[in-house]
Design a protein around this motif. Structure first.
Motif, PDB file in Angstrom:
ATOM      1  N   ARG A  47      80.787  18.571  20.754  1.00  0.00           N
ATOM      2  CA  ARG A  47      79.453  18.334  21.532  1.00  0.00           C
ATOM      3  C   ARG A  47      78.251  20.044  21.060  1.00  0.00           C
ATOM      4  O   ARG A  47      77.565  19.673  20.229  1.00  0.00           O
ATOM      5  CB  ARG A  47      79.094  17.615  22.385  1.00  0.00           C
ATOM      6  N   GLU A  48      79.273  20.818  21.866  1.00  0.00           N
ATOM      7  CA  GLU A  48      78.448  21.815  21.626  1.00  0.00           C
ATOM      8  C   GLU A  48      78.029  22.969  20.188  1.00  0.00           C
ATOM      9  O   GLU A  48      76.925  23.270  19.929  1.00  0.00           O
ATOM     10  CB  GLU A  48      78.795  23.121  22.510  1.00  0.00           C
ATOM     11  N   ALA A  49      78.977  21.916  19.176  1.00  0.00           N
ATOM     12  CA  ALA A  49      78.806  22.593  18.072  1.00  0.00           C
ATOM     13  C   ALA A  49      77.604  22.065  17.137  1.00  0.00           C
ATOM     14  O   ALA A  49      76.869  21.726  16.451  1.00  0.00           O
ATOM     15  CB  ALA A  49      80.057  22.863  17.460  1.00  0.00           C
ATOM     16  N   HIS A  50      77.287  21.131  17.705  1.00  0.00           N
ATOM     17  CA  HIS A  50      76.461  19.549  17.266  1.00  0.00           C
ATOM     18  C   HIS A  50      74.658  19.529  18.443  1.00  0.00           C
ATOM     19  O   HIS A  50      74.051  19.270  17.663  1.00  0.00           O
ATOM     20  CB  HIS A  50      76.947  18.886  16.699  1.00  0.00           C
ATOM     21  N   SER A  51      74.537  20.966  18.799  1.00  0.00           N
ATOM     22  CA  SER A  51      73.694  21.204  19.751  1.00  0.00           C
ATOM     23  C   SER A  51      73.399  20.229  21.129  1.00  0.00           C
ATOM     24  O   SER A  51      71.947  19.810  21.069  1.00  0.00           O
ATOM     25  CB  SER A  51      72.198  21.435  19.190  1.00  0.00           C
ATOM     26  N   LEU A  52      74.708  19.126  21.206  1.00  0.00           N
ATOM     27  CA  LEU A  52      74.504  18.256  22.178  1.00  0.00           C
ATOM     28  C   LEU A  52      75.170  19.015  23.472  1.00  0.00           C
ATOM     29  O   LEU A  52      75.800  19.130  23.551  1.00  0.00           O
ATOM     30  CB  LEU A  52      75.464  17.276  21.533  1.00  0.00           C
ATOM     31  N   PRO A  53      74.725  18.105  24.970  1.00  0.00           N
ATOM     32  CA  PRO A  53      74.596  18.750  26.172  1.00  0.00           C
ATOM     33  C   PRO A  53      75.773  18.705  26.490  1.00  0.00           C
ATOM     34  O   PRO A  53      76.838  17.359  25.957  1.00  0.00           O
ATOM     35  CB  PRO A  53      73.787  18.125  27.431  1.00  0.00           C
ATOM     36  N   PRO A  54      77.588  19.720  27.607  1.00  0.00           N
ATOM     37  CA  PRO A  54      77.644  18.976  27.741  1.00  0.00           C
ATOM     38  C   PRO A  54      77.853  17.726  28.158  1.00  0.00           C
ATOM     39  O   PRO A  54      77.615  16.909  28.861  1.00  0.00           O
ATOM     40  CB  PRO A  54      79.229  20.092  28.030  1.00  0.00           C
TER      41      PRO A  54
END
Length: 248
Positions: A38-45
């Motif tokens: 998710r972080e790799a796609h700029s999404l919050p954990p």
């Protein structure tokens, strides 16, 4: 209810073996890998949810007992109902399941599958629970995702539904005691109540009215209503709101 209920098998086949206890470290590894993707796609954990984890773990252990992987076995509730029964509060729920040699293999398989990848990278999901069981050297994993919400008290829930009814052009200021009576009873308009119709339903999400409820209100041509929420009648549905709308 929103969510993909699809399955994938990671590399390998089903083998006989002895049921093992949950490996918290394996669940943690899957959580870390999922949040890394998710972080790799700029999404919050995703935040850990104990209720979702309990539902996921129970299903992971059930998968070991079966010869095929499934989101729902005979006599078992669907993923959303399992999450609700475990005490999760949500507006939407989704589930990934798999079997594989390692957490890394399972996460890779999920990310290579469009429906499972969609669940992992869904920006609307904010909570997760993971269950892992081991058999014959293989890990059986369940990820339950949700768009988690806080459970409202009866007064706040009733006000929320009343506001939704008002948005349909219906005045929700009818007698609350009559609506409460209707909410706590089954079948028809309660005796002594002058309402023309009653609508009862249960839902985990009171941010909107179910489409069929909104349609019934619209087609009734009745412009006065009373609203109440109460505890659901189905045992175990702890996150469900039971709602009654009287139309006058």
């Amino acid at each position: 209810m929103k969510g993909f209920f699809l399955t994938t098998l990671a590399a390998g086949a089903l083998f006989a073996g002895t049921l093992s206890a949950q490996s918290d470290s394996k669940a943690q590894q899957i959580l870390d890998l999922t949040n890394k993707d998710r972080e790799a796609h700029s999404l919050p954990p995703l935040k850990w949810d104990d209720a979702l984890a309990a539902a996921a773990q129970k299903h992971a252990e059930r998968m070991i007992q079966e010869k095929t992987l499934s989101h729902q076995y005979d006599g078992e509730p669907d993923p959303g109902a399992r999450a609700a029964q475990a005490g999760a509060h949500f507006q939407a729920v989704a589930e990934n399941i798999a079997m594989g040699y390692s957490p890394e293999a399972i996460e890779k398989e999920w990310m290579n599958s469009v429906p499972h990848r969609t669940n992992i990278l869904d920006p609307q999901m904010n909570a997760i629970g993971i269950g892992v069981a081991q058999k014959g050297g293989y890990y059986y994993a369940v990820e339950d995702f949700s768009n988690a919400t806080q459970q409202m008290g009866a007064n706040d829930a009733t006000k929320q539904v009343a506001d939704l009814v008002k948005q349909l052009g219906v005045d929700p200021s009818g007698p609350a005691n009559e609506a409460q009576q209707a909410c706590e009873s089954d079948g028809g308009v309660p005796n002594g109540v002058a309402a023309k119709a009653v609508i009862r339903f249960q839902t985990p999400d009171i941010s909107k009215l179910p489409d069929q409820v909104a349609d019934k209100i619209h087609t009734s041509n009745l412009r006065k209503a009373a609203v109440a929420t109460c505890k659901p009648t189905q045992n175990g549905s702890f996150t469900m709101y039971r709602v009654a709308i009287l139309l006058y």
